[in-house]
Design a protein around this motif. Sequence first.
Motif, PDB file in Angstrom:
ATOM      1  N   GLU A  73       0.827  -1.207   0.000  1.00 48.94           N
ATOM      2  CA  GLU A  73       0.000   0.000   0.000  1.00 48.94           C
ATOM      3  C   GLU A  73       0.861   1.256   0.000  1.00 48.94           C
ATOM      4  OE1 GLU A  73      -2.121  -0.856   3.562  1.00 48.94           O
ATOM      5  OE2 GLU A  73      -3.892  -1.556   2.502  1.00 48.94           O
ATOM      6  N   ARG A  74       1.919   1.250   0.786  1.00 53.07           N
ATOM      7  CA  ARG A  74       2.825   2.411   0.843  1.00 53.07           C
ATOM      8  C   ARG A  74       3.451   2.657  -0.525  1.00 53.07           C
ATOM      9  NH1 ARG A  74       4.789   4.891   4.993  1.00 53.07           N
ATOM     10  NH2 ARG A  74       4.382   3.159   6.392  1.00 53.07           N
ATOM     11  N   GLN A  75       3.893   1.598  -1.194  1.00 55.31           N
ATOM     12  CA  GLN A  75       4.508   1.757  -2.511  1.00 55.31           C
ATOM     13  C   GLN A  75       3.497   2.274  -3.527  1.00 55.31           C
ATOM     14  OE1 GLN A  75       7.825   1.553  -3.078  1.00 55.31           O
ATOM     15  NE2 GLN A  75       7.219   2.502  -5.004  1.00 55.31           N
ATOM     16  N   ARG A  76       2.252   1.821  -3.427  1.00 56.44           N
ATOM     17  CA  ARG A  76       1.206   2.303  -4.337  1.00 56.44           C
ATOM     18  C   ARG A  76       0.994   3.805  -4.149  1.00 56.44           C
ATOM     19  NH1 ARG A  76      -3.997   3.257  -3.892  1.00 56.44           N
ATOM     20  NH2 ARG A  76      -4.163   2.362  -1.817  1.00 56.44           N
ATOM     21  N   LEU A  77       0.966   4.258  -2.893  1.00 54.07           N
ATOM     22  CA  LEU A  77       0.814   5.688  -2.628  1.00 54.07           C
ATOM     23  C   LEU A  77       2.026   6.481  -3.107  1.00 54.07           C
ATOM     24  CD1 LEU A  77      -0.819   5.735   0.912  1.00 54.07           C
ATOM     25  CD2 LEU A  77      -1.849   6.494  -1.227  1.00 54.07           C
ATOM     26  N   LEU A  78       3.214   5.938  -2.910  1.00 53.64           N
ATOM     27  CA  LEU A  78       4.419   6.631  -3.358  1.00 53.64           C
ATOM     28  C   LEU A  78       4.474   6.719  -4.876  1.00 53.64           C
ATOM     29  CD1 LEU A  78       7.056   5.193  -0.859  1.00 53.64           C
ATOM     30  CD2 LEU A  78       5.965   7.446  -0.818  1.00 53.64           C
ATOM     31  N   ASP A  79       4.040   5.658  -5.562  1.00 53.78           N
ATOM     32  CA  ASP A  79       3.986   5.699  -7.023  1.00 53.78           C
ATOM     33  C   ASP A  79       3.008   6.765  -7.499  1.00 53.78           C
ATOM     34  OD1 ASP A  79       5.825   3.649  -7.124  1.00 53.78           O
ATOM     35  OD2 ASP A  79       4.319   2.080  -7.468  1.00 53.78           O
ATOM     36  N   ARG A  80       1.853   6.856  -6.827  1.00 48.80           N
ATOM     37  CA  ARG A  80       0.873   7.889  -7.184  1.00 48.80           C
ATOM     38  C   ARG A  80       1.446   9.280  -6.935  1.00 48.80           C
ATOM     39  NH1 ARG A  80      -2.329  10.604 -10.080  1.00 48.80           N
ATOM     40  NH2 ARG A  80      -3.929  11.762  -8.979  1.00 48.80           N
ATOM     41  N   ALA A  81       2.175   9.449  -5.836  1.00 49.39           N
ATOM     42  CA  ALA A  81       2.797  10.747  -5.534  1.00 49.39           C
ATOM     43  C   ALA A  81       3.826  11.106  -6.598  1.00 49.39           C
ATOM     44  CB  ALA A  81       3.435  10.726  -4.157  1.00 49.39           C
ATOM     45  N   ASP A  82       4.563  10.110  -7.080  1.00 45.06           N
ATOM     46  CA  ASP A  82       5.550  10.374  -8.128  1.00 45.06           C
ATOM     47  C   ASP A  82       4.869  10.805  -9.427  1.00 45.06           C
ATOM     48  OD1 ASP A  82       7.594   9.789  -6.386  1.00 45.06           O
ATOM     49  OD2 ASP A  82       7.792   7.713  -7.064  1.00 45.06           O
ATOM     50  N   GLU A  83       3.682  10.269  -9.694  1.00 45.73           N
ATOM     51  CA  GLU A  83       2.916  10.681 -10.872  1.00 45.73           C
ATOM     52  C   GLU A  83       2.502  12.149 -10.761  1.00 45.73           C
ATOM     53  OE1 GLU A  83      -0.482   8.164 -11.275  1.00 45.73           O
ATOM     54  OE2 GLU A  83       0.720   6.349 -11.478  1.00 45.73           O
ATOM     55  N   LEU A  84       2.249  12.604  -9.536  1.00 51.31           N
ATOM     56  CA  LEU A  84       1.802  13.979  -9.314  1.00 51.31           C
ATOM     57  C   LEU A  84       2.935  14.992  -9.439  1.00 51.31           C
ATOM     58  CD1 LEU A  84      -0.522  13.325  -6.260  1.00 51.31           C
ATOM     59  CD2 LEU A  84      -1.225  13.806  -8.608  1.00 51.31           C
ATOM     60  N   GLY A  85       4.163  14.535  -9.403  1.00 45.12           N
ATOM     61  CA  GLY A  85       5.303  15.443  -9.521  1.00 45.12           C
ATOM     62  C   GLY A  85       6.045  15.578  -8.200  1.00 45.12           C
ATOM     63  N   ALA A  86       7.187  16.219  -8.277  1.00 39.95           N
ATOM     64  CA  ALA A  86       8.030  16.369  -7.091  1.00 39.95           C
ATOM     65  C   ALA A  86       7.422  17.363  -6.106  1.00 39.95           C
ATOM     66  CB  ALA A  86       9.419  16.848  -7.515  1.00 39.95           C
ATOM     67  N   SER A  87       7.718  17.158  -4.840  1.00 40.97           N
ATOM     68  CA  SER A  87       7.253  18.073  -3.802  1.00 40.97           C
ATOM     69  C   SER A  87       8.017  19.382  -3.891  1.00 40.97           C
ATOM     70  CB  SER A  87       7.467  17.453  -2.422  1.00 40.97           C
ATOM     71  OG  SER A  87       6.794  16.236  -2.312  1.00 40.97           O
ATOM     72  N   THR A 100     -12.374  12.900  -2.421  1.00 40.79           N
ATOM     73  CA  THR A 100     -11.675  12.865  -3.707  1.00 40.79           C
ATOM     74  C   THR A 100     -10.309  13.524  -3.591  1.00 40.79           C
ATOM     75  OG1 THR A 100     -13.785  12.921  -4.886  1.00 40.79           O
ATOM     76  CG2 THR A 100     -11.818  13.536  -6.129  1.00 40.79           C
ATOM     77  N   ALA A 101     -10.260  14.687  -2.982  1.00 44.88           N
ATOM     78  CA  ALA A 101      -8.977  15.380  -2.806  1.00 44.88           C
ATOM     79  C   ALA A 101      -8.031  14.581  -1.918  1.00 44.88           C
ATOM     80  CB  ALA A 101      -9.200  16.770  -2.220  1.00 44.88           C
ATOM     81  N   TRP A 102      -8.554  14.016  -0.830  1.00 46.65           N
ATOM     82  CA  TRP A 102      -7.705  13.282   0.107  1.00 46.65           C
ATOM     83  C   TRP A 102      -7.110  12.035  -0.528  1.00 46.65           C
ATOM     84  CZ3 TRP A 102      -4.835  13.704   4.143  1.00 46.65           C
ATOM     85  CH2 TRP A 102      -4.437  12.576   4.837  1.00 46.65           C
ATOM     86  N   TRP A 103      -7.951  11.196  -1.108  1.00 45.52           N
ATOM     87  CA  TRP A 103      -7.467   9.907  -1.596  1.00 45.52           C
ATOM     88  C   TRP A 103      -6.734   9.993  -2.919  1.00 45.52           C
ATOM     89  CZ3 TRP A 103      -6.815   6.482   1.861  1.00 45.52           C
ATOM     90  CH2 TRP A 103      -7.659   6.448   2.972  1.00 45.52           C
ATOM     91  N   SER A 104      -7.027  10.996  -3.758  1.00 50.13           N
ATOM     92  CA  SER A 104      -6.359  11.052  -5.050  1.00 50.13           C
ATOM     93  C   SER A 104      -5.131  11.964  -5.061  1.00 50.13           C
ATOM     94  CB  SER A 104      -7.335  11.506  -6.138  1.00 50.13           C
ATOM     95  OG  SER A 104      -7.740  12.834  -5.900  1.00 50.13           O
ATOM     96  N   TYR A 105      -5.087  12.960  -4.181  1.00 45.98           N
ATOM     97  CA  TYR A 105      -3.968  13.887  -4.218  1.00 45.98           C
ATOM     98  C   TYR A 105      -3.241  14.026  -2.887  1.00 45.98           C
ATOM     99  CZ  TYR A 105      -1.213  18.087  -4.875  1.00 45.98           C
ATOM    100  OH  TYR A 105      -0.169  18.957  -4.905  1.00 45.98           O
ATOM    101  N   LEU A 106      -3.965  14.381  -1.842  1.00 46.23           N
ATOM    102  CA  LEU A 106      -3.311  14.722  -0.576  1.00 46.23           C
ATOM    103  C   LEU A 106      -2.659  13.522   0.107  1.00 46.23           C
ATOM    104  CD1 LEU A 106      -5.939  17.226   0.824  1.00 46.23           C
ATOM    105  CD2 LEU A 106      -3.705  17.753  -0.151  1.00 46.23           C
ATOM    106  N   ARG A 107      -3.352  12.404   0.195  1.00 43.27           N
ATOM    107  CA  ARG A 107      -2.799  11.231   0.885  1.00 43.27           C
ATOM    108  C   ARG A 107      -1.510  10.740   0.240  1.00 43.27           C
ATOM    109  NH1 ARG A 107      -1.392   8.419   5.010  1.00 43.27           N
ATOM    110  NH2 ARG A 107      -1.970   6.257   5.042  1.00 43.27           N
ATOM    111  N   PRO A 108      -1.458  10.573  -1.098  1.00 42.90           N
ATOM    112  CA  PRO A 108      -0.174  10.172  -1.696  1.00 42.90           C
ATOM    113  C   PRO A 108       0.921  11.217  -1.485  1.00 42.90           C
ATOM    114  CG  PRO A 108      -1.954   9.831  -3.259  1.00 42.90           C
ATOM    115  CD  PRO A 108      -2.535  10.552  -2.087  1.00 42.90           C
ATOM    116  N   ARG A 109       0.556  12.495  -1.567  1.00 46.52           N
ATOM    117  CA  ARG A 109       1.533  13.558  -1.377  1.00 46.52           C
ATOM    118  C   ARG A 109       2.082  13.537   0.050  1.00 46.52           C
ATOM    119  NH1 ARG A 109       4.223  16.148  -4.944  1.00 46.52           N
ATOM    120  NH2 ARG A 109       2.418  16.919  -6.027  1.00 46.52           N
ATOM    121  N   PHE A 110       1.204  13.373   1.035  1.00 47.04           N
ATOM    122  CA  PHE A 110       1.653  13.301   2.434  1.00 47.04           C
ATOM    123  C   PHE A 110       2.542  12.088   2.657  1.00 47.04           C
ATOM    124  CE2 PHE A 110      -2.160  15.882   4.040  1.00 47.04           C
ATOM    125  CZ  PHE A 110      -1.420  17.047   4.026  1.00 47.04           C
TER     126      PHE A 110
END
Length: 113
Positions: free
Chosen positions: A9-23, A86-96
Motif C-alpha cells: 500500500e505504501r509503494q502504491r501511494l508513493l507511485d501515485r505521488a511520483d505521478e503527481l510530480g516532485a514536492s 476525492t482530494a484526500w485519496w487522489s492527491y493529498l494522501r499520496p503527497r503526504f
Amino acid sequence: MVNELSPKERQRLLDRADELGASTARETALYARWAPFAEKYGWLIAGLGFVWVWLTIAVYAGWITLPDIPFLTKQVMLIWTIVYNTAWWSYLRPRFERLKTDYNAGKDTINGR
C-alpha cells in the motif's frame, strides 16, 4: 494507536505521488513544521474524519436533521464530503506519504541511522 500501511500500500501511494510530480520546497517546509503535531494528534484527526463521515451519512439518510442554517443542506454536506474524499485519496494522501517518507529519510540521515 498507529495505523501503519503495508509495504504494498505504501509503494502504491508513493507511485501515485511520483505521478503527481516532485514536492515543492514550500510543501516540504510545511510538512516538517506540522508533522510532529499530526503525529501526536493523529488519533484526533482521524476521529474527526470518522465523525464527519457518519454525520453526513446520518443526515443524508434522514436519521437526524440539520438546524436551519443558510447554505447548509444535506446535499451541500454530501458534496463537500465527496470533494474532501476525492482530494484526500487522489492527491493529498499520496503527497503526504511521499513527504513523510522523504522527511523520515532526512531525519535518519541527520541522526546517522
